[in-house]
Design a protein around this motif. Structure first.
Motif, short mmCIF file in Angstrom:
data_model
loop_
_atom_site.label_atom_id
_atom_site.label_comp_id
_atom_site.label_asym_id
_atom_site.label_seq_id
_atom_site.Cartn_x
_atom_site.Cartn_y
_atom_site.Cartn_z
N TYR A 187 3.86 -11.61 -4.22
CA TYR A 187 3.05 -10.46 -4.67
C TYR A 187 1.58 -10.82 -4.89
CZ TYR A 187 7.48 -8.10 -5.07
OH TYR A 187 8.70 -7.54 -4.77
N ARG A 188 1.15 -11.90 -4.29
CA ARG A 188 -0.23 -12.36 -4.49
C ARG A 188 -1.28 -11.37 -3.97
NH1 ARG A 188 -2.11 -17.33 -0.76
NH2 ARG A 188 -3.98 -18.04 -1.81
N CYS A 189 -0.92 -10.57 -2.96
CA CYS A 189 -1.90 -9.66 -2.33
C CYS A 189 -1.65 -8.21 -2.72
CB CYS A 189 -1.86 -9.81 -0.82
SG CYS A 189 -2.29 -11.45 -0.24
N ALA A 190 -1.02 -7.99 -3.88
CA ALA A 190 -0.61 -6.63 -4.25
C ALA A 190 -1.78 -5.72 -4.64
CB ALA A 190 0.39 -6.70 -5.40
N ALA A 191 -2.91 -6.29 -5.05
CA ALA A 191 -4.02 -5.45 -5.53
C ALA A 191 -4.60 -4.62 -4.39
CB ALA A 191 -5.11 -6.32 -6.15
N PRO A 192 -4.72 -3.30 -4.60
CA PRO A 192 -5.32 -2.47 -3.54
C PRO A 192 -6.71 -2.99 -3.18
CG PRO A 192 -4.45 -1.09 -5.32
CD PRO A 192 -4.34 -2.52 -5.79
N GLY A 193 -7.03 -3.00 -1.92
CA GLY A 193 -8.37 -3.40 -1.47
C GLY A 193 -8.56 -4.89 -1.31
N GLN A 194 -7.62 -5.71 -1.79
CA GLN A 194 -7.83 -7.17 -1.76
C GLN A 194 -7.92 -7.70 -0.33
OE1 GLN A 194 -4.66 -9.24 -3.76
NE2 GLN A 194 -5.50 -11.26 -3.35
N VAL A 195 -6.96 -7.33 0.50
CA VAL A 195 -6.96 -7.85 1.87
C VAL A 195 -8.07 -7.17 2.68
CG1 VAL A 195 -5.60 -8.08 4.00
CG2 VAL A 195 -4.52 -8.46 1.77
N GLY A 196 -8.32 -5.89 2.40
CA GLY A 196 -9.41 -5.19 3.09
C GLY A 196 -10.75 -5.88 2.84
N ALA A 197 -10.96 -6.37 1.62
CA ALA A 197 -12.22 -7.07 1.30
C ALA A 197 -12.32 -8.36 2.13
CB ALA A 197 -12.29 -7.38 -0.18
N LEU A 198 -11.18 -9.01 2.37
CA LEU A 198 -11.21 -10.22 3.21
C LEU A 198 -11.61 -9.85 4.65
CD1 LEU A 198 -7.87 -11.90 2.02
CD2 LEU A 198 -10.17 -12.73 1.55
N TYR A 199 -11.08 -8.73 5.12
CA TYR A 199 -11.43 -8.27 6.48
C TYR A 199 -12.95 -8.05 6.56
CZ TYR A 199 -6.60 -6.86 7.90
OH TYR A 199 -5.28 -6.81 8.25
N GLU A 200 -13.48 -7.33 5.56
CA GLU A 200 -14.92 -7.02 5.60
C GLU A 200 -15.73 -8.30 5.50
OE1 GLU A 200 -14.99 -4.00 2.60
OE2 GLU A 200 -14.45 -2.45 4.07
N GLY A 201 -15.26 -9.26 4.70
CA GLY A 201 -15.93 -10.55 4.59
C GLY A 201 -15.96 -11.29 5.92
N ALA A 202 -14.98 -11.01 6.78
CA ALA A 202 -14.93 -11.67 8.09
C ALA A 202 -15.64 -10.85 9.16
CB ALA A 202 -13.46 -11.91 8.50
N GLY A 203 -16.31 -9.76 8.73
CA GLY A 203 -17.13 -8.97 9.66
C GLY A 203 -16.36 -7.87 10.38
N LEU A 204 -15.12 -7.57 9.95
CA LEU A 204 -14.38 -6.48 10.60
C LEU A 204 -14.86 -5.13 10.07
CD1 LEU A 204 -10.77 -7.99 10.68
CD2 LEU A 204 -12.52 -8.04 12.47
N HIS A 205 -14.71 -4.10 10.89
CA HIS A 205 -15.17 -2.76 10.53
C HIS A 205 -14.01 -1.77 10.53
CE1 HIS A 205 -19.61 -3.31 10.61
NE2 HIS A 205 -19.18 -4.47 11.09
N ASP A 206 -14.32 -0.54 10.13
CA ASP A 206 -13.31 0.54 10.10
C ASP A 206 -12.04 0.07 9.41
OD1 ASP A 206 -15.08 2.13 11.52
OD2 ASP A 206 -14.34 1.38 13.44
N VAL A 207 -12.21 -0.57 8.26
CA VAL A 207 -11.06 -1.12 7.53
C VAL A 207 -10.37 0.02 6.78
CG1 VAL A 207 -10.35 -2.72 5.71
CG2 VAL A 207 -12.16 -3.37 7.33
#
Ligand SMILES: C[S@@+](CC[C@H](N)C(=O)[O-])C[C@H]1O[C@@H](n2cnc3c(N)ncnc32)[C@H](O)[C@@H]1O
Length: 294
Positions: A187-207
């Protein structure tokens, strides 16, 4: 705090041990996690000649389904544990899927050239990576411009009684230490937005992210316990600490609790996963770059 190497070694050993149980319970797991695989696949827009990378592919999903949808394409299944990929290879053979390759590697250090794949999937792998940011940067690196990444993680335990019933039963007989929030755990990634923030940090869009309901269906409360106690990483680790007597007590508690979920001659226990999708931007074309100049 363990080092990245220590985390990888521990994960490799854990999943090597769990691989036989994942193969044994394949039909039940496939049915339970199927809606999440379907959601990932729908968000990736798979073409018949897709070049696809499945990370933490384990016993092969959703990579094998993508390979079937993409007969002129190729799917690379990767995982840290060779034993899990051995199961995936046997499943591929049984299904007549031959447009796949397997590669043992860690998500945060991929042996592929930049811009190799049209799409990347990570079903229930993120929470086990030693460095989730570094892994996400690797996924973005190997995607072609315009390519998409879609992953899934579990939302909080309260919405996943299929594991909490077992964990509460275990806690009556054993001290279950709360997981290190920075270390691997279900359950380490349960917080809403947590993984999406990693995507944005890696330069991904339309997350974007959305929740997907799942249901664990077993023949009986006894089969529920057998399955969970053999293949869920959290439960297997906690049960290693208790003796036979305590184990019998835990089993009886879990069976009593899960009986509340009996319906139409089966046990149906719900859960909720979250999918997260993002896109690697195409670089501006030479024409639009020129016309943007003053
Ligand atoms: C819960 S299983 C998911 C398997 C499959 N994707 C599915 O949904 O059925 C998690 C997988 O993550 C893999 N894993 C753990 N750490 C990893 C890492 N650092 N790099 C790649 N895979 C990893 C494990 O070996 C295991 O097969």
């Amino acid at each position: 705090m363990p080092s990245a190497d220590e985390i990888r070694d521990a994960q490799r050993a854990t999943w090597a041990r769990l691989s036989a149980s994942w193969e044994k319970w394949d039909a039940v797991i496939t049915e339970q996690l199927g809606p999440v695989g379907t959601a990932i696949i729908e968000s990736l827009d798979i073409a018949e000649d897709q070049q696809h990378l499945d990370i933490a592919a384990g016993t092969g999903e959703p990579g094998l389904t993508i390979a079937r949808l993409s007969p002129k394409g190729r799917v690379v299944l990767t995982d840290l544990a060779a034993e899990m990929l051995d199961v995936a290879t046997r499943r591929a053979r049984a299904q007549g899927v031959d447009n796949i390759d397997t590669k043992v590697c860690s998500a945060d250090d991929l042996p592929f050239e930049d811009a190799t794949f049209d799409s990347v999937s990570v079903r229930f792998g993120y929470m086990f990576f030693p460095d989730m940011g570094k892994a996400t940067a690797e996924f973005a690196r190997v995607l072609k411009p315009g390519g998409r990444l879609c992953s899934s993680v579990w939302v909080k335990p309260e919405e996943n009684p299929w594991t909490t019933i077992a964990m509460q039963a275990i806690a009556t007989e054993a001290v279950v230490a709360p997981p290190d929030p920075d270390g691997p755990s279900m359950y380490r990634c349960a917080a809403p937005g947590q993984v999406g923030a990693l995507y944005e940090g890696a330069g991904l869009h339309d997350v974007a992210e959305w929740d997907v309901d799942v249901e664990l269906v077993t023949r009986s409360p006894e089969q529920y316990w057998e399955m969970i106690s053999e293949h869920v990483s959290l439960a297997v680790a906690a049960l290693q600490q208790v003796d036979d007597l305590a184990r019998q007590q835990i089993r009886a508690n879990a069976i009593t609790k899960v009986s509340a979920f009996e319906k139409d001659g089966k046990v149906r226990v719900p859960g909720v996963a979250r999918c997260i999708v993002g896109t690697k931007l195409s670089p501006p074309s030479a024409h639009s770059a020129r016309s943007a100049q003053p």
